[in-house]
Design an enzyme around this catalytic site. Structure first.
Site, PDB file in Angstrom:
ATOM      1  N   TYR A 109       0.837  -1.194   0.000  1.00 13.80           N
ATOM      2  CA  TYR A 109       0.000   0.000   0.000  1.00 13.80           C
ATOM      3  C   TYR A 109       0.876   1.249   0.000  1.00 13.80           C
ATOM      4  O   TYR A 109       1.868   1.323   0.744  1.00 13.80           O
ATOM      5  CB  TYR A 109      -0.921   0.039   1.235  1.00 13.80           C
ATOM      6  CG  TYR A 109      -1.733   1.312   1.297  1.00 13.80           C
ATOM      7  CD1 TYR A 109      -2.970   1.389   0.676  1.00 13.80           C
ATOM      8  CD2 TYR A 109      -1.233   2.457   1.930  1.00 13.80           C
ATOM      9  CE1 TYR A 109      -3.699   2.567   0.681  1.00 13.80           C
ATOM     10  CE2 TYR A 109      -1.954   3.646   1.931  1.00 13.80           C
ATOM     11  CZ  TYR A 109      -3.186   3.690   1.310  1.00 13.80           C
ATOM     12  OH  TYR A 109      -3.896   4.856   1.311  1.00 13.80           O
ATOM     13  N   GLU A 197      -3.004   7.733  -4.280  1.00  7.62           N
ATOM     14  CA  GLU A 197      -2.987   6.410  -3.643  1.00  7.62           C
ATOM     15  C   GLU A 197      -2.701   5.334  -4.683  1.00  7.62           C
ATOM     16  O   GLU A 197      -3.332   5.308  -5.743  1.00  7.62           O
ATOM     17  CB  GLU A 197      -4.344   6.142  -2.983  1.00  7.62           C
ATOM     18  CG  GLU A 197      -4.351   4.882  -2.136  1.00  7.62           C
ATOM     19  CD  GLU A 197      -5.735   4.565  -1.597  1.00  7.62           C
ATOM     20  OE1 GLU A 197      -6.658   4.304  -2.397  1.00  7.62           O
ATOM     21  OE2 GLU A 197      -5.904   4.585  -0.364  1.00  7.62           O
TER      22      GLU A 197
END
Ligand code: ADP
Ligand code: MG
Length: 388
Positions: A109, A197
């Site tokens: 992530y 992101e």
């Protein structure tokens, strides 16, 4: 303002983030065509909606042939995709991205957000990717690495290296990670983003880093100087109520109750919503008319609030400083005349020209309920709403 995954990948790719090869499709036939362009299977077909959690919701599929991709895409186009993030009101699929499937060894992530506490850009990363950040924060908070970027020097090499080490990367991956981090940081700061992101950022079977998903949001207040970003806006993905309001220069926030609120200023909006809740009601929205609102603008505000089918009463709560209560009152009367209002209106007008404003409402002969205080107005709105 949010953009689509494929748009974010294109932007981040330009800054140096590696992404899989792919193409955009506007129809199932184009999906099949894009699949053939990639040549070697398998392929991933991905619904483009402004939401994460598409995988779980059935909006991402690995397909082996162009027929399979075509068949899957036939279902996808025009579908309202409901994900964990969209809630009950899903997002319509009009665009589909097709890309080569990647052999994934590990999912990580990576996010860049604005940290309001330190007033800086913050990197959030984790060895455990693929799941939503909220879920990560709840279930595996220990895996989250946070790093704040000093705006005076930007993202410096040693920080990027430290982060790469903390993620357990080694060899050429370290250099690749530094490239990815710097690219994201440049894209973030040069384009007035509020969020970048990559989830997941993967290590491929061959050991290289690759961004399989990408999300970017931008600061609305900076769009005036980012026409190339504004051009990426897809209003089909926005709350239709908010899209209409923003096209008319009104600040609108859609909520789930049935009391429509027309107010001035965000602080008064918060107070009004608190009062409505205290009185046992639920706001359907709030619309901020701003300062110095003309009667026309007030009328447009009514039109916007009424476009929400759930609204059963409209509460106008104005504390006029720059605004003028007589203009607001004229706007309310105009709304009655032009919009065929069938639901009750409660008005609390206070401040500049309040007596003139109240007079206009009284003389209009319309059945407008008036209140002196905010508490009274909220109670009245809850009491008179007509629940269909
Ligand atoms: P979302 O976050 O909206 O669910 P993603 O793009 O992250 O959508 O896709 C969901 C999952 O699908 C990813 O976590 C990854 O495991 C898989 N996936 C996505 N793109 C690819 C790809 N090109 N190759 C292989 N797997 C993929
Ligand atoms: Mg994702």
């Amino acid at each position: 303002m949010d953009i689509h995954e494929y748009q974010a990948k294109e932007i981040l790719g330009r800054f140096g983030v590696p992404t899989p090869c792919g193409g955009l499709a506007w129809s199932p036939e184009q999906v099949a065509y894009q699949v053939r362009q990639i040549k070697e299977g398998p392929f991933v077909v991905k619904a483009q909606v402004h939401s994460g959690g598409r995988g779980e919701a059935g909006g991402v599929k690995v397909c082996k042939t162009d027929e399979e991709a075509h068949l899957y895409a036939k279902n996808l186009f025009g579908m309202e995709l409901r994900t964990k993030q969209t809630g009950a009101r899903g997002k319509d699929v009009y665009r589909v991205w097709v890309e080569e499937a990647t052999d994934i060894a590990k999912e990580m992530y990576l996010g860049f957000v604005l940290d309001r506490k330190s007033e800086r850009i913050m990197i959030v990363a984790s060895k455990e990717g693929g799941v939503e950040i909220e879920q990560l924060a709840e279930e595996q908070p220990d895996t989250l690495i946070r790093m704040v970027i000093d705006p005076a020097v930007g993202l410096v090499d040693y920080q990027a290296r430290e982060l790469a080490f903390a993620l357990g990367l080694s060899g050429p991956q370290i250099g690749q990670m530094i490239t990815v981090l710097k690219a994201c940081h440049s894209a973030y700061s040069e384009l007035d983003a509020t969020m970048v992101e990559i989830n997941p950022l993967v290590i491929t079977g061959a050991g290289d880093l690759l961004a399989l998903d990408a999300k970017m949001s931008f600061d609305k207040n900076a769009l005036y100087r980012r026409p190339e970003i504004l051009a990426l806006r897809d209003s089909s993905q926005e709350d239709p109520r908010e899209a209409v309001a923003s096209d008319n220069g009104l600040a609108y926030v859609g909520l789930n109750g049935d009391i429509g609120c027309i107010i001035n200023g965000a602080g008064l909006a918060m107070a009004t919503m608190d009062m409505i809740k205290l009185s046992g009601g639920e706001p359907a929205n709030f619309l901020d008319i701003g300062g110095g609102a003309s009667p026309d603008r007030v009328c447009q505000a009514f039109r916007t609030v009424l476009s929400d089918q759930n609204v059963s009463v409209i509460l106008v709560n104005i504390f006029a400083g720059i605004n003028r209560c007589d203009w607001i009152a004229e706007g309310i009367v105009q709304a009655y005349e032009q919009l065929d209002l069938k639901i009750p209106v409660v008005a609390r007008l206070s401040g500049t020209n309040e007596n003139e404003g109240r007079n206009i409402l009284r003389m209009s002969g319309l059945e407008i309920k008036t209140a002196e205080t905010l508490a009274e107005a909220a109670e009245l709105a809850v009491a008179v709403r007509t629940i269909a």
